[in-house]
Write a protein that holds these residues in place. Structure first.
Motif, PDB file in Angstrom:
ATOM      1  N   GLY A  35       0.807  -1.209   0.000  1.00 15.70           N
ATOM      2  CA  GLY A  35       0.000   0.000   0.000  1.00 15.70           C
ATOM      3  C   GLY A  35       0.844   1.264   0.000  1.00 15.70           C
ATOM      4  O   GLY A  35       2.001   1.286   0.448  1.00 15.70           O
ATOM      5  N   ALA A  36       0.265   2.326  -0.501  1.00 18.06           N
ATOM      6  CA  ALA A  36       0.965   3.609  -0.592  1.00 18.06           C
ATOM      7  C   ALA A  36       0.867   4.358   0.724  1.00 18.06           C
ATOM      8  O   ALA A  36      -0.221   4.479   1.296  1.00 18.06           O
ATOM      9  CB  ALA A  36       0.376   4.448  -1.719  1.00 18.06           C
ATOM     10  N   HIS A  37       2.013   4.849   1.200  1.00 18.81           N
ATOM     11  CA  HIS A  37       1.982   5.726   2.372  1.00 18.81           C
ATOM     12  C   HIS A  37       1.287   7.042   2.040  1.00 18.81           C
ATOM     13  O   HIS A  37       0.656   7.648   2.912  1.00 18.81           O
ATOM     14  CB  HIS A  37       3.406   6.010   2.862  1.00 18.81           C
ATOM     15  N   ALA A  38       1.412   7.472   0.796  1.00 18.15           N
ATOM     16  CA  ALA A  38       0.764   8.715   0.368  1.00 18.15           C
ATOM     17  C   ALA A  38       0.318   8.580  -1.077  1.00 18.15           C
ATOM     18  O   ALA A  38       1.075   8.111  -1.931  1.00 18.15           O
ATOM     19  CB  ALA A  38       1.703   9.904   0.518  1.00 18.15           C
ATOM     20  N   VAL A  39      -0.934   8.971  -1.349  1.00 19.29           N
ATOM     21  CA  VAL A  39      -1.469   9.075  -2.706  1.00 19.29           C
ATOM     22  C   VAL A  39      -1.581  10.569  -2.993  1.00 19.29           C
ATOM     23  O   VAL A  39      -2.431  11.256  -2.417  1.00 19.29           O
ATOM     24  CB  VAL A  39      -2.840   8.385  -2.830  1.00 19.29           C
ATOM     25  N   ALA A  40      -0.721  11.078  -3.850  1.00  7.89           N
ATOM     26  CA  ALA A  40      -0.642  12.519  -4.096  1.00  7.89           C
ATOM     27  C   ALA A  40      -1.161  12.856  -5.486  1.00  7.89           C
ATOM     28  O   ALA A  40      -0.874  12.148  -6.469  1.00  7.89           O
ATOM     29  CB  ALA A  40       0.799  13.002  -3.946  1.00  7.89           C
ATOM     30  N   SER A  41      -1.936  13.935  -5.558  1.00  8.14           N
ATOM     31  CA  SER A  41      -2.448  14.443  -6.832  1.00  8.14           C
ATOM     32  C   SER A  41      -1.727  15.740  -7.169  1.00  8.14           C
ATOM     33  O   SER A  41      -1.454  16.569  -6.283  1.00  8.14           O
ATOM     34  CB  SER A  41      -3.961  14.683  -6.743  1.00  8.14           C
ATOM     35  N   THR A  98      -1.969  19.179  -5.410  1.00 12.32           N
ATOM     36  CA  THR A  98      -3.368  19.593  -5.222  1.00 12.32           C
ATOM     37  C   THR A  98      -4.100  18.788  -4.148  1.00 12.32           C
ATOM     38  O   THR A  98      -5.199  19.168  -3.739  1.00 12.32           O
ATOM     39  CB  THR A  98      -4.139  19.462  -6.544  1.00 12.32           C
ATOM     40  N   GLY A  99      -3.517  17.684  -3.711  1.00  7.42           N
ATOM     41  CA  GLY A  99      -4.168  16.908  -2.663  1.00  7.42           C
ATOM     42  C   GLY A  99      -3.333  15.704  -2.269  1.00  7.42           C
ATOM     43  O   GLY A  99      -2.558  15.186  -3.073  1.00  7.42           O
ATOM     44  N   VAL A 100      -3.494  15.281  -1.016  1.00  2.00           N
ATOM     45  CA  VAL A 100      -2.745  14.135  -0.500  1.00  2.00           C
ATOM     46  C   VAL A 100      -3.687  13.294   0.355  1.00  2.00           C
ATOM     47  O   VAL A 100      -4.450  13.825   1.170  1.00  2.00           O
ATOM     48  CB  VAL A 100      -1.532  14.579   0.352  1.00  2.00           C
ATOM     49  N   GLN A 101      -3.620  11.982   0.150  1.00  2.00           N
ATOM     50  CA  GLN A 101      -4.352  11.035   0.996  1.00  2.00           C
ATOM     51  C   GLN A 101      -3.327  10.082   1.622  1.00  2.00           C
ATOM     52  O   GLN A 101      -2.590   9.410   0.915  1.00  2.00           O
ATOM     53  CB  GLN A 101      -5.363  10.243   0.166  1.00  2.00           C
ATOM     54  N   THR A 102      -3.266  10.042   2.950  1.00  5.38           N
ATOM     55  CA  THR A 102      -2.272   9.218   3.634  1.00  5.38           C
ATOM     56  C   THR A 102      -2.898   7.918   4.123  1.00  5.38           C
ATOM     57  O   THR A 102      -4.119   7.806   4.265  1.00  5.38           O
ATOM     58  CB  THR A 102      -1.677   9.963   4.830  1.00  5.38           C
ATOM     59  N   TYR A 103      -2.035   6.955   4.392  1.00  4.09           N
ATOM     60  CA  TYR A 103      -2.531   5.668   4.876  1.00  4.09           C
ATOM     61  C   TYR A 103      -3.001   5.763   6.316  1.00  4.09           C
ATOM     62  O   TYR A 103      -3.734   4.906   6.793  1.00  4.09           O
ATOM     63  CB  TYR A 103      -1.466   4.590   4.699  1.00  4.09           C
ATOM     64  N   PHE A 104      -2.622   6.822   7.036  1.00  5.35           N
ATOM     65  CA  PHE A 104      -3.134   7.006   8.395  1.00  5.35           C
ATOM     66  C   PHE A 104      -4.639   7.249   8.365  1.00  5.35           C
ATOM     67  O   PHE A 104      -5.378   6.785   9.238  1.00  5.35           O
ATOM     68  CB  PHE A 104      -2.422   8.180   9.077  1.00  5.35           C
ATOM     69  N   GLY A 150      14.711   9.308   0.881  1.00  3.91           N
ATOM     70  CA  GLY A 150      13.578   8.996   1.750  1.00  3.91           C
ATOM     71  C   GLY A 150      12.459   8.259   1.057  1.00  3.91           C
ATOM     72  O   GLY A 150      11.579   7.698   1.722  1.00  3.91           O
ATOM     73  N   VAL A 151      12.467   8.225  -0.295  1.00  8.98           N
ATOM     74  CA  VAL A 151      11.432   7.518  -1.043  1.00  8.98           C
ATOM     75  C   VAL A 151      11.912   6.083  -1.277  1.00  8.98           C
ATOM     76  O   VAL A 151      12.887   5.852  -1.993  1.00  8.98           O
ATOM     77  CB  VAL A 151      11.125   8.205  -2.383  1.00  8.98           C
ATOM     78  N   THR A 204      10.862   5.395   3.332  1.00  9.45           N
ATOM     79  CA  THR A 204      11.714   4.526   4.151  1.00  9.45           C
ATOM     80  C   THR A 204      11.253   4.485   5.596  1.00  9.45           C
ATOM     81  O   THR A 204      11.350   3.459   6.263  1.00  9.45           O
ATOM     82  CB  THR A 204      13.169   5.010   4.086  1.00  9.45           C
ATOM     83  N   ASP A 205      10.760   5.608   6.092  1.00  6.90           N
ATOM     84  CA  ASP A 205      10.209   5.637   7.448  1.00  6.90           C
ATOM     85  C   ASP A 205       9.123   6.707   7.507  1.00  6.90           C
ATOM     86  O   ASP A 205       9.340   7.839   7.089  1.00  6.90           O
ATOM     87  CB  ASP A 205      11.293   5.919   8.499  1.00  6.90           C
ATOM     88  N   ALA A 206       7.968   6.295   7.973  1.00  6.55           N
ATOM     89  CA  ALA A 206       6.834   7.218   8.117  1.00  6.55           C
ATOM     90  C   ALA A 206       6.030   6.804   9.341  1.00  6.55           C
ATOM     91  O   ALA A 206       4.869   6.407   9.236  1.00  6.55           O
ATOM     92  CB  ALA A 206       5.974   7.221   6.863  1.00  6.55           C
ATOM     93  N   PRO A 207       6.646   6.867  10.537  1.00  7.64           N
ATOM     94  CA  PRO A 207       5.961   6.373  11.736  1.00  7.64           C
ATOM     95  C   PRO A 207       4.797   7.247  12.187  1.00  7.64           C
ATOM     96  O   PRO A 207       3.893   6.773  12.865  1.00  7.64           O
ATOM     97  CB  PRO A 207       7.071   6.352  12.788  1.00  7.64           C
TER      98      PRO A 207
END
Length: 765
Positions: free
Chosen positions: A56-62, A226-232, A81-82, A201-204
């Motif tokens: 899964g993606a830590h971040a889905v960015a548009s 324009t937008g970001v959806q995080t796995y949190f 970091g990616v 690499t790390d996104a605690p």
């Protein structure tokens, strides 16, 4: 060892009441602890497994393609970091009609993707195949089950892009899109954004993830993202309902464990004291001190083991319905919530009996130290000490003699009395907590239904005679006999600019009096561009009252402001005004009407009038408690009854031990004129004082526990009216709950003591 087992088995048979009390307490505690641990297990494990399994993606960015070209976006994948990245993928918003597949109509986010694999967000193909040619589309399947094969082949007409045929269903744990087409097909859909999927690499934490994303995109122009959806946010969505049930489940589990420890300690201590002669006989027969301890621990281990096994079985049977209720309405995707880790059952099977034995160890060690001669002669002489002094002091008051003697008895056994008091305190705490939760949930269940009249829901657009226009139908419904107010609702799927998943947009017109109770913070929407949503919707998207967002529907965009937070709301839905609908989707028809009837109106007669008005309308009478209310009230009520019964059994055990120890004293008092009624009064009074003290201590603890629970329910924002449920008459009744628990537990042994004859009492000595 055989002798220890035989002596323990005989003790279990002889002390049936104590055995039953311990088994029941352990059963209740094990059941509740298992449910609480099961909720903890499924709110973390399944999502993490599914997320890692599908990369899964830590971040889905548009991104805005006018500000960031594909080459520049591809270079962001090589920034420090990616760990991995996928994309860029072209992204477009497509209008879908009402009732296409299972959707409500509106906007659908479509992404152009050549295959379902890749280093990030590997899609799981559930049915059919992947889109490989123009005119084909794969749709995201959000549920846990498998899609019906009959849905394959469904067609979607896209203005300017021809017809798209559904060739497959897939699932994205990252919720990166609602559907996918080939990159060649995407060009015909006129993409308006570009999408990148990142794993770092790390996104605690969410803050650290934001820093990583900012570092990866620092070479892009400002405002390119324009937008970001995080796995949190996805994780919060997955566990939202479970997190709401967890506070009170855990609290009841802790209460059950505390009652278990207290009652077991009380029972074992009483067993040691009442079994002085038994201990002395065992030691006289050759039992070593360690063997005596083993006898008493084994005597406790038998009911504890049986109770833990039955409690584990009961908890396992209850796990499935409780988890279904806890995850109702949450899009869990392929993350399974029905499987509980095996360690939960192991902890309950081994941990709870171990806790019981630990509580029993201290009084059992007393038996270890007790000399045989002292044990055999125990009870032959009257006791002296603080208890007698207190009784002499109370005898100087104007209280009836039976009452003064009863009030002094707890001081003769202060340790036992304190354990009994603690059990009563926890019983009153549980009753107070359950009463408060019930009152809160009933107040919550009445939200949105002002007045005493019933509410009727009228659904438009059914088969038969074509429905009337929105305004005309609304006017005619309001003119029917019994109607007080009408509220129209139009529903559509809409997009939030910068997010890949659509939301349900509810547009309302008409009766806004429901907002008087529904708004927990802020105010109701009044103008175009004003929206409200529930706490789960806002929390999962990092929004709050005053936040700005942009709605997208049918190619139109509208900046909007969150002006209020609802008490409760769908985690994927927001509410807006009819003026907002006019700007985004002026052709959108009302799907249903909520008609509030006058008090005393007949809903059936109103339904018949509606059907006569238009046969294409469907009528449903709204009312009754929702599933969450029923689950909370039912669980708290059942567990309150169990804990109250257990606390009463603890009192029963205490009084029974006291009366057995004082049989000689009772015989002497009866011989000098004490009546059976006075014996009952004295025995009940001996614990009634503890009950009153338990009520005084348990009520504030219960109120604090109630506030702790209602303040930590993530999907509901309880208002002050729902929290402030305590009133003087109610508190007075709760104060009597401690006395009732004490009297209920003391009544039977008190009557048994009253029926004991003088000869039988003195003969035992």
């Amino acid at each position: 060892m055989r002798a220890v087992w035989r002596a323990s088995r005989a003790a279990v048979k002889r002390r049936r009441v104590q055995t039953f009390v311990i088994g029941l307490v352990v059963l209740c505690s094990t059941t509740t602890v298992l449910l609480a641990l099961a909720l903890l297990s499924v709110t973390s494990g399944p999502f993490e497994k599914a997320f890692e399994g599908q990369r899964g993606a830590h971040a889905v960015a548009s991104f805005d393609p006018a500000r960031a070209t594909d080459d520049r976006l591809a270079r962001t994948a090589r920034q420090p970091g990616v760990a991995a990245a996928a994309g860029p993928f072209a992204q477009a918003v497509v209008a879908v009609p009402k009732d296409w597949l299972w959707m409500a109509g509106g906007s659908l986010t479509v992404v152009g993707r050549a295959d379902p694999g890749g280093p990030v967000d590997r899609l799981e193909l559930l049915a059919g195949r992947w889109a490989t040619a123009p005119g084909e589309i794969v749709v995201n399947w959000p549920g846990r089950g498998s899609p019906s094969a009959g849905l394959l082949g469904s067609r979607l007409e896209v203005p300017g892009a021809g017809t798209l045929r559904v060739v497959g269903f897939a699932n994205s744990v990252s919720r990166s899109a609602s559907a996918w087409v080939t990159p060649a097909q995407m060009a015909a859909l006129h993409p308006s954004a570009a999408q990148m999927l990142y794993r770092f690499t790390d996104a605690p934490t969410e803050e650290r993830l934001g820093e990583r994303l900012e570092a990866a995109t620092r070479e892009l122009p400002r405002d390119a993202v324009t937008g970001v959806q995080t796995y949190f946010a996805l994780e919060r969505a997955f566990s939202a309902m479970a997190d709401s049930y967890l506070p009170f489940m855990t609290l009841f589990g802790v209460l059950g464990l505390l009652v278990s420890v207290l009652i077991v300690g009380n029972v074992v201590s009483g067993a040691v004291v009442s079994g002085f002669r038994h201990i002395g006989v065992l030691k006289a027969l050759g039992f070593t001190p360690n063997q005596v301890v083993a006898v008493y621990l084994t005597m406790l281990a038998v009911p504890a083991a049986v109770g833990s096994v039955l409690g584990t079985v009961a908890g396992t049977l209850l796990t499935d319905p409780v988890l279904k209720a806890a995850f109702t309405g949450i899009e869990t995707g392929r993350a399974m919530t029905g499987e509980v880790d095996a360690w939960v059952s192991v902890v309950c099977l081994l941990g709870v009996p171990a806790l019981v034995l630990l509580a029993a160890l201290v009084p059992a060690l007393r038996a270890h130290r007790l000399p045989a001669a002292r044990a055999i002669s125990a009870g032959g002489a009257p006791r002296t000490g603080r208890g007698r002094r207190v009784q002499r002091m109370l005898a100087g008051t104007r209280l009836p003699r039976a009452v003064s003697m009863g009030l002094g008895q707890p001081f003769a056994r202060p340790g036992r009395s304190l354990l009994t008091l603690a059990a009563i305190v926890l019983g009153v705490t549980t009753v107070t907590l359950a009463t408060g939760l019930t009152s809160t949930m009933l107040a919550f269940d009445g939200v949105g239904r002002p007045g005493a009249g019933p509410t009727v829901q009228v659904s438009a657009g059914g088969p038969g005679v074509p429905p009337l226009g929105d305004e005309e139908l609304e006017r005619r419904l309001g003119a029917l006999p019994g109607a007080e107010a009408v509220r129209a609702r139009a529903l559509s799927l809409a997009g939030l600019v910068g997010q890949s998943q659509p939301v349900f947009a509810d547009f309302y017109r008409g009766d806004d009096s429901v907002y008087e109770d529904e708004i927990a913070r802020g105010r109701a929407p009044r103008a175009a561009g004003e929206v409200v949503a529930g706490p789960a919707f806002l929390r999962q998207r990092g929004l709050e009252v005053g936040s700005r967002l942009t709605l997208e529907l049918n190619g139109r965009q509208l900046p909007a402001t969150v002006v209020g937070m609802l008490v409760e709301g769908n985690a994927r839905a927001l509410e807006a005004t009819w003026q907002t609908r006019d700007l985004l989707a002026p052709d959108l028809r009302a799907a249903e009407y909520a008609v509030r009837l006058a008090p005393g109106s007949d809903p059936r007669a109103f339904a018949e009038a509606v059907e006569a008005l238009d046969p294409g309308l469907k009528v449903q009478v709204l009312g009754g408690a929702n599933a969450g209310t029923g689950t909370v009230v039912a669980f708290s009520s059942v567990f309150t009854v169990l804990l109250t019964a257990v606390a009463s059994l603890g009192v029963f055990n205490t009084v029974l031990l006291n009366t057995r120890e004082r049989r000689r004293d009772l015989g002497m008092m009866k011989s000098i004129g004490m009546t059976p009624r006075q014996v009952v009064v004295m025995t009940v009074t001996s614990v009634a004082g503890l009950g009153a003290a338990g009520g005084l201590l348990g009520i504030p603890l219960g109120i604090a526990a109630h506030r702790l629970v209602v303040d930590h329910v993530g999907v509901v924002a309880f208002t002050g009216r729902m929290k402030d449920v305590w009133h003087a008459p109610q508190l007075a009744g709760l104060l009597l709950a401690g006395v009732a628990i004490a009297v209920l537990g003391a009544l039977l042994p008190a009557r048994a003591a009253a029926r004991t004859t003088i000869a039988a009492a003195l003969h035992t000595e």
